[in-house]
Design an enzyme around this catalytic site. Structure first.
Site, PDB file in Angstrom:
ATOM      1  N   SER A  71       0.794  -1.232   0.000  1.00  0.00           N
ATOM      2  CA  SER A  71       0.000   0.000   0.000  1.00  0.00           C
ATOM      3  C   SER A  71       0.818   1.270   0.000  1.00  0.00           C
ATOM      4  CB  SER A  71      -0.925  -0.005   1.218  1.00  0.00           C
ATOM      5  OG  SER A  71      -0.180  -0.170   2.404  1.00  0.00           O
ATOM      6  N   HIS A  81      -5.491  -3.919  -2.046  1.00  0.00           N
ATOM      7  CA  HIS A  81      -5.322  -2.930  -3.132  1.00  0.00           C
ATOM      8  C   HIS A  81      -5.397  -3.563  -4.515  1.00  0.00           C
ATOM      9  CE1 HIS A  81      -4.336   0.471  -0.497  1.00  0.00           C
ATOM     10  NE2 HIS A  81      -3.888  -0.485   0.301  1.00  0.00           N
ATOM     11  N   LYS A 139     -11.649   0.064  -0.849  1.00  0.00           N
ATOM     12  CA  LYS A 139     -10.705   0.736  -1.755  1.00  0.00           C
ATOM     13  C   LYS A 139     -11.334   0.805  -3.154  1.00  0.00           C
ATOM     14  CE  LYS A 139      -7.180  -0.365   1.520  1.00  0.00           C
ATOM     15  NZ  LYS A 139      -7.498   0.738   2.432  1.00  0.00           N
TER      16      LYS A 139
HETATM   17  N1  PLP Z   1      -4.867  -4.183   4.097  1.00  0.00           N
HETATM   18  C1  PLP Z   1      -4.195  -3.222   3.459  1.00  0.00           C
HETATM   19  C2  PLP Z   1      -3.037  -3.614   2.593  1.00  0.00           C
HETATM   20  C3  PLP Z   1      -4.594  -1.882   3.565  1.00  0.00           C
HETATM   21  O1  PLP Z   1      -3.920  -0.922   2.918  1.00  0.00           O
HETATM   22  C4  PLP Z   1      -5.701  -1.572   4.385  1.00  0.00           C
HETATM   23  C5  PLP Z   1      -6.172  -0.175   4.572  1.00  0.00           C
HETATM   24  O2  PLP Z   1      -5.470   0.774   4.533  1.00  0.00           O
HETATM   25  C6  PLP Z   1      -6.355  -2.602   5.056  1.00  0.00           C
HETATM   26  C7  PLP Z   1      -5.921  -3.896   4.882  1.00  0.00           C
HETATM   27  C8  PLP Z   1      -7.513  -2.312   5.972  1.00  0.00           C
HETATM   28  O3  PLP Z   1      -8.668  -2.129   5.213  1.00  0.00           O
HETATM   29  P1  PLP Z   1      -9.877  -1.205   5.720  1.00  0.00           P
HETATM   30  O4  PLP Z   1      -9.443   0.210   5.500  1.00  0.00           O
HETATM   31  O5  PLP Z   1     -11.007  -1.626   4.859  1.00  0.00           O
HETATM   32  O6  PLP Z   1     -10.086  -1.491   7.151  1.00  0.00           O
END
Ligand code: PLP
Length: 408
Positions: free
Chosen positions: A179, A207, A238
């Site tokens: 990310s 992502h 996302k």
């Molecule tokens: N996994 C990754 C790689 C993320 O970038 C994020 C959020 O930033 C999440 C999980 C968590 O997702 P959520 O924002 O839907 O709680």
């Protein structure tokens, strides 16, 4: 007493340029917002396809809210599975080519719930250093031993797996698309290691979902690896533009999560209106391929534009472009200079990235127009020129990601 203790800590954060404050911001569209009375352009979100504002997605949420209410009332084991939960899970399972899927109230809770349920004290969790905080927190909550390998250094990963042969269960964990660095894990190599060492493989496709793959099915679809990954997690927040998380796996694994995953068992379930919105977002992705084409067109234009600025953006593989600055203070200064010109691209600092590896995280959206990109590059050029005494920004995706973030 408590206030003065916490104030000391906050002062220390300020001194290290790591202090954060919330900004009042009203979104007015997929890539626009109003900030202090001014209209600004967003180059920072994860709503890659702009589906949070798609009329069909909004309508689906409104109709479901009118029918089912705003909230779900309780956790699923208390107040049941709504038809929209079931429909969304069936669709997610099909999209990830798994027998079954389970929806969580957020992606963060999904990762926490999956890792904490899968492992215990006798197990070993092996994780890429740049995995998302939710995976690190899930690993810690599980009580398993946690070993971190340097980012995408699969030689070291193999050595850790080999050395951990006495663990009851070994679980290999990665993001599919990282990310903060915007690069891809080598899933072929991870699948090879998983099969060689007979361990489990969990891939967080937060992502990748909606972005990668022929039909937006994600990173595993892109490589045809769905069958060889044990659990694929992801988020609806996302590219699907909504909120919520999910895990897709075999019938038995999902049944186990229903019985053992505490963030599933003890959190109020996702409101059906959000299930309806996510379902419609998936239908939009399927029926309007031009939206994904627009995203990748903009990814290409941003990649070229960064090159023209003398920047090395690395391989063209994702809508996330880290502009490495290094010093936290300088990253904040550049980000503020951009904001003065109406572009929001916040500085990302520790603990989201390692200390001393501050960056601007530039993200592409299908909804950016050509004029938006022209404006971005004009403003960025000026802000970076003013920063020319700090040449590190010319580096692209980080080849040396520094000390672990969030892992001690
Ligand atoms: N996994 C990754 C790689 C993320 O970038 C994020 C959020 O930033 C999440 C999980 C968590 O997702 P959520 O924002 O839907 O709680």
């Amino acid at each position: 007493m408590l206030d003065s203790l916490l104030e000391d800590e906050l002062l220390e954060l300020k001194a290290r340029d790591l202090y954060r404050r919330l900004r009042a911001l009203e979104r007015t569209g997929p890539v626009t917002a109003r900030l202090e009375g001014r209209e600004i352009l967003l180059f920072c979100g994860n709503d890659y396809l702009g589906l949070s504002h798609h009329p069909r997605v909004i309508q689906a949420a409104q109709e479901a809210a009118a029918r089912c209410g705003a909230g779900s009332g309780a956790a699923r084991l208390i107040s049941g599975t709504a038809p929209l939960h079931a429909e969304l899970e069936t669709r997610l399972a099909a999209s990830k080519k798994k027998a079954r899927a389970l929806v969580f109230s957020s992606g963060y809770l999904g990762n926490l719930g999956v890792l904490a349920a899968l492992a215990g004290k006798k197990d070993l969790m092996v994780m890429d250093k740049l995995c998302h905080a939710s995976l690190i927190d899930g690993a810690r909550l599980s009580g398993a031993a946690l070993r971190v390998f340097p980012h995408k250094n699969y030689g070291r990963c193999e050595a850790v797996l080999k050395a951990g042969s006495s663990a009851a269960r070994r679980i290999l964990v990665t993001d599919s698309l990282f990310s903060m660095d915007g690069d891809l894990a080598d899933l072929n190599e991870l699948v090879r290691l998983k099969e060689k060492y007979e361990c489990l493989l969990v891939v967080d496709d937060a992502h990748g979902t909606g972005v990668l793959g022929l039909r937006g099915g994600g990173a595993a679809e892109d490589l045809g690896l769905e069958d060889r990954i044990d659990v694929i997690t992801g988020t609806l927040s996302k590219a699907l533009g909504c909120l919520g998380g999910f895990a897709a796996a075999s019938e038995t694994v999902i049944d186990y999560f229903v019985n053992r995953s505490r963030p599933f068992i003890f959190a109020t379930s996702l409101p059906p209106m959000l299930c309806a919105a996510a379902l419609e977002a998936m239908r939009v992705i399927e029926t309007c391929p031009e939206i994904r084409r627009a995203l990748w067109g903009n990814v290409r234009k941003i990649h070229d534009g960064l090159r023209r600025l003398g920047f090395d953006p690395g391989p063209l593989c994702s809508p996330i472009f880290p502009i490495m600055i290094g010093e936290e203070k300088e990253a904040v200064r550049i980000s503020e200079a951009l904001l003065k010109e109406g572009i929001l691209m916040p500085a990302v600092r520790a603990p989201a990235v390692p200390k001393g590896k501050a960056r601007l995280r530039l993200t592409a959206s299908a909804c950016h127009h050509s004029e938006d990109l022209d404006r971005l590059f004009a403003v960025l050029k000026k802000a970076l020129q003013d920063s020319s005494r700090h040449p590190p920004w010319r580096r692209g995706r980080d080849s040396n990601p520094g000390t672990p973030c969030g892992v001690t």
